[in-house]
Design a protein around this motif. Structure first.
Motif, PDB file in Angstrom:
ATOM      1  N   MET A   1       0.848  -1.176   0.000  1.00 47.14           N
ATOM      2  CA  MET A   1       0.000   0.000   0.000  1.00 47.14           C
ATOM      3  C   MET A   1       0.893   1.239   0.000  1.00 47.14           C
ATOM      4  O   MET A   1       1.897   1.288   0.689  1.00 47.14           O
ATOM      5  N   ALA A   2       0.539   2.230  -0.747  1.00 41.42           N
ATOM      6  CA  ALA A   2       1.330   3.449  -0.860  1.00 41.42           C
ATOM      7  C   ALA A   2       1.440   4.145   0.493  1.00 41.42           C
ATOM      8  O   ALA A   2       0.498   4.172   1.274  1.00 41.42           O
ATOM      9  N   SER A   3       2.600   4.687   0.768  1.00 40.37           N
ATOM     10  CA  SER A   3       2.884   5.365   2.028  1.00 40.37           C
ATOM     11  C   SER A   3       2.753   6.860   1.824  1.00 40.37           C
ATOM     12  O   SER A   3       3.720   7.529   1.498  1.00 40.37           O
ATOM     13  N   TYR A   4       1.571   7.405   2.033  1.00 41.47           N
ATOM     14  CA  TYR A   4       1.321   8.793   1.703  1.00 41.47           C
ATOM     15  C   TYR A   4       1.916   9.775   2.701  1.00 41.47           C
ATOM     16  O   TYR A   4       2.047  10.945   2.406  1.00 41.47           O
ATOM     17  N   GLY A   5       2.338   9.330   3.892  1.00 38.73           N
ATOM     18  CA  GLY A   5       2.989  10.214   4.840  1.00 38.73           C
ATOM     19  C   GLY A   5       4.490  10.261   4.641  1.00 38.73           C
ATOM     20  O   GLY A   5       5.202  10.888   5.415  1.00 38.73           O
ATOM     21  N   PHE A   6       4.954   9.594   3.620  1.00 43.07           N
ATOM     22  CA  PHE A   6       6.385   9.478   3.367  1.00 43.07           C
ATOM     23  C   PHE A   6       6.706   9.815   1.919  1.00 43.07           C
ATOM     24  O   PHE A   6       5.850   9.785   1.056  1.00 43.07           O
ATOM     25  N   LEU A   7       7.978  10.081   1.700  1.00 46.35           N
ATOM     26  CA  LEU A   7       8.505  10.154   0.345  1.00 46.35           C
ATOM     27  C   LEU A   7       9.064   8.779   0.025  1.00 46.35           C
ATOM     28  O   LEU A   7       9.468   8.035   0.918  1.00 46.35           O
ATOM     29  N   HIS A   8       9.089   8.423  -1.235  1.00 46.48           N
ATOM     30  CA  HIS A   8       9.706   7.162  -1.647  1.00 46.48           C
ATOM     31  C   HIS A   8      11.003   7.473  -2.358  1.00 46.48           C
ATOM     32  O   HIS A   8      11.131   8.492  -3.041  1.00 46.48           O
ATOM     33  N   LYS A   9      11.961   6.581  -2.208  1.00 45.54           N
ATOM     34  CA  LYS A   9      13.226   6.741  -2.901  1.00 45.54           C
ATOM     35  C   LYS A   9      13.069   6.230  -4.326  1.00 45.54           C
ATOM     36  O   LYS A   9      12.477   5.181  -4.548  1.00 45.54           O
ATOM     37  N   VAL A  10      13.551   7.008  -5.280  1.00 44.98           N
ATOM     38  CA  VAL A  10      13.615   6.576  -6.676  1.00 44.98           C
ATOM     39  C   VAL A  10      15.095   6.369  -6.986  1.00 44.98           C
ATOM     40  O   VAL A  10      15.942   7.185  -6.633  1.00 44.98           O
ATOM     41  N   VAL A  11      15.391   5.229  -7.624  1.00 46.83           N
ATOM     42  CA  VAL A  11      16.764   4.749  -7.714  1.00 46.83           C
ATOM     43  C   VAL A  11      17.169   4.537  -9.169  1.00 46.83           C
ATOM     44  O   VAL A  11      16.391   4.010  -9.980  1.00 46.83           O
ATOM     45  N   CYS A  12      18.386   4.902  -9.490  1.00 49.64           N
ATOM     46  CA  CYS A  12      18.946   4.711 -10.826  1.00 49.64           C
ATOM     47  C   CYS A  12      18.880   3.240 -11.218  1.00 49.64           C
ATOM     48  O   CYS A  12      19.116   2.345 -10.405  1.00 49.64           O
ATOM     49  N   ALA A  27      10.975  11.181  -3.860  1.00 52.71           N
ATOM     50  CA  ALA A  27       9.845  11.536  -4.725  1.00 52.71           C
ATOM     51  C   ALA A  27       8.533  11.434  -3.946  1.00 52.71           C
ATOM     52  O   ALA A  27       8.363  10.546  -3.102  1.00 52.71           O
ATOM     53  N   ASN A  28       7.618  12.332  -4.263  1.00 52.90           N
ATOM     54  CA  ASN A  28       6.255  12.224  -3.746  1.00 52.90           C
ATOM     55  C   ASN A  28       5.545  11.089  -4.468  1.00 52.90           C
ATOM     56  O   ASN A  28       5.821  10.835  -5.651  1.00 52.90           O
ATOM     57  N   VAL A  29       4.611  10.436  -3.794  1.00 50.03           N
ATOM     58  CA  VAL A  29       3.952   9.258  -4.359  1.00 50.03           C
ATOM     59  C   VAL A  29       3.143   9.560  -5.617  1.00 50.03           C
ATOM     60  O   VAL A  29       2.839   8.653  -6.385  1.00 50.03           O
ATOM     61  N   ASP A  30       2.803  10.835  -5.842  1.00 48.18           N
ATOM     62  CA  ASP A  30       2.006  11.167  -7.023  1.00 48.18           C
ATOM     63  C   ASP A  30       2.850  11.583  -8.222  1.00 48.18           C
ATOM     64  O   ASP A  30       2.323  11.887  -9.289  1.00 48.18           O
ATOM     65  N   LYS A  67       4.657   6.442 -13.973  1.00 47.48           N
ATOM     66  CA  LYS A  67       3.580   5.891 -13.141  1.00 47.48           C
ATOM     67  C   LYS A  67       3.717   6.414 -11.720  1.00 47.48           C
ATOM     68  O   LYS A  67       4.822   6.645 -11.228  1.00 47.48           O
ATOM     69  N   THR A  68       2.573   6.607 -11.043  1.00 40.77           N
ATOM     70  CA  THR A  68       2.601   6.983  -9.632  1.00 40.77           C
ATOM     71  C   THR A  68       3.036   5.776  -8.809  1.00 40.77           C
ATOM     72  O   THR A  68       3.055   4.649  -9.311  1.00 40.77           O
ATOM     73  N   TYR A  69       3.308   6.002  -7.524  1.00 34.76           N
ATOM     74  CA  TYR A  69       3.703   4.874  -6.691  1.00 34.76           C
ATOM     75  C   TYR A  69       2.557   3.863  -6.566  1.00 34.76           C
ATOM     76  O   TYR A  69       2.794   2.652  -6.633  1.00 34.76           O
ATOM     77  N   ALA A  70       1.337   4.331  -6.416  1.00 39.93           N
ATOM     78  CA  ALA A  70       0.187   3.418  -6.321  1.00 39.93           C
ATOM     79  C   ALA A  70       0.052   2.585  -7.596  1.00 39.93           C
ATOM     80  O   ALA A  70      -0.250   1.384  -7.530  1.00 39.93           O
ATOM     81  N   GLU A  71       0.272   3.210  -8.742  1.00 40.12           N
ATOM     82  CA  GLU A  71       0.236   2.460 -10.005  1.00 40.12           C
ATOM     83  C   GLU A  71       1.349   1.419 -10.049  1.00 40.12           C
ATOM     84  O   GLU A  71       1.139   0.289 -10.497  1.00 40.12           O
ATOM     85  N   ALA A  72       2.535   1.786  -9.573  1.00 41.76           N
ATOM     86  CA  ALA A  72       3.657   0.848  -9.551  1.00 41.76           C
ATOM     87  C   ALA A  72       3.324  -0.357  -8.673  1.00 41.76           C
ATOM     88  O   ALA A  72       3.567  -1.502  -9.067  1.00 41.76           O
ATOM     89  N   GLU A  73       2.750  -0.110  -7.516  1.00 40.50           N
ATOM     90  CA  GLU A  73       2.358  -1.216  -6.635  1.00 40.50           C
ATOM     91  C   GLU A  73       1.358  -2.144  -7.318  1.00 40.50           C
ATOM     92  O   GLU A  73       1.490  -3.368  -7.241  1.00 40.50           O
ATOM     93  N   ALA A  74       0.370  -1.558  -7.985  1.00 37.75           N
ATOM     94  CA  ALA A  74      -0.663  -2.357  -8.657  1.00 37.75           C
ATOM     95  C   ALA A  74      -0.079  -3.160  -9.813  1.00 37.75           C
ATOM     96  O   ALA A  74      -0.442  -4.328 -10.010  1.00 37.75           O
ATOM     97  N   HIS A 106      13.780   4.610 -10.910  1.00 34.87           N
ATOM     98  CA  HIS A 106      12.633   3.725 -10.719  1.00 34.87           C
ATOM     99  C   HIS A 106      12.123   3.848  -9.291  1.00 34.87           C
ATOM    100  O   HIS A 106      12.899   4.075  -8.352  1.00 34.87           O
ATOM    101  N   TRP A 107      10.830   3.617  -9.130  1.00 35.43           N
ATOM    102  CA  TRP A 107      10.255   3.576  -7.792  1.00 35.43           C
ATOM    103  C   TRP A 107      10.929   2.486  -6.977  1.00 35.43           C
ATOM    104  O   TRP A 107      11.214   1.408  -7.488  1.00 35.43           O
TER     105      TRP A 107
END
Length: 114
Positions: A1-12, A27-30, A67-74, A106-107
């Motif tokens: 599930m997307a962590s909306y209270g956090f930023l996610h790391k995007v990695v080379c 990155a913000n999840v959106d 893609k957003t983080y939620a899309e990546a999870e799905a 990448h997410w």
């Protein structure tokens, strides 16, 4: 599930990629980023690097960019997989897994507080 209270790391996508000098950003999840998925179980057609305990893939079932983080999870869940961790991406576990994404970020499932 997307962590909306956090930023996610995007990695080379590769330690040899064009983004290697700044391999990790926040990155913000959106925001839109590329998707690579990891599986703890063997998956036919997915890459398995010797230094890794996971199988990785980018072509799931097509290339997925912006893609957003939620899309990546799905996308990953639909292939019975998950979004890779920062460590798995930095260890090149998904390098060369398709879509020509080695030079892009990448997410990752790894979070950092906002």
């Amino acid at each position: 599930m997307a962590s909306y209270g956090f930023l996610h790391k995007v990695v080379c996508g590769s330690t040899n990629g064009n983004c290697r000098n700044t391999p990790v950003l926040l990155a913000n999840v959106d925001e839109g980023h590329n998707v690579r998925c990891c599986s703890d179980n063997e998956k036919t057609g997915w890459v398995k690097k010797a230094q890794c305990d996971v199988w990785g893939e980018s072509h799931i079932p097509a290339c997925n960019s912006a893609k957003t983080y939620a899309e990546a999870e799905a996308i990953c869940a639909a292939s019975d997989a998950r979004v890779c961790t920062e460590s798995e991406l930095l260890d090149d576990c998904t390098r060369g897994s398709g879509c020509g994404y080695d030079d892009e970020r990448h997410w990752s499932s790894t979070t950092a507080p906002k």
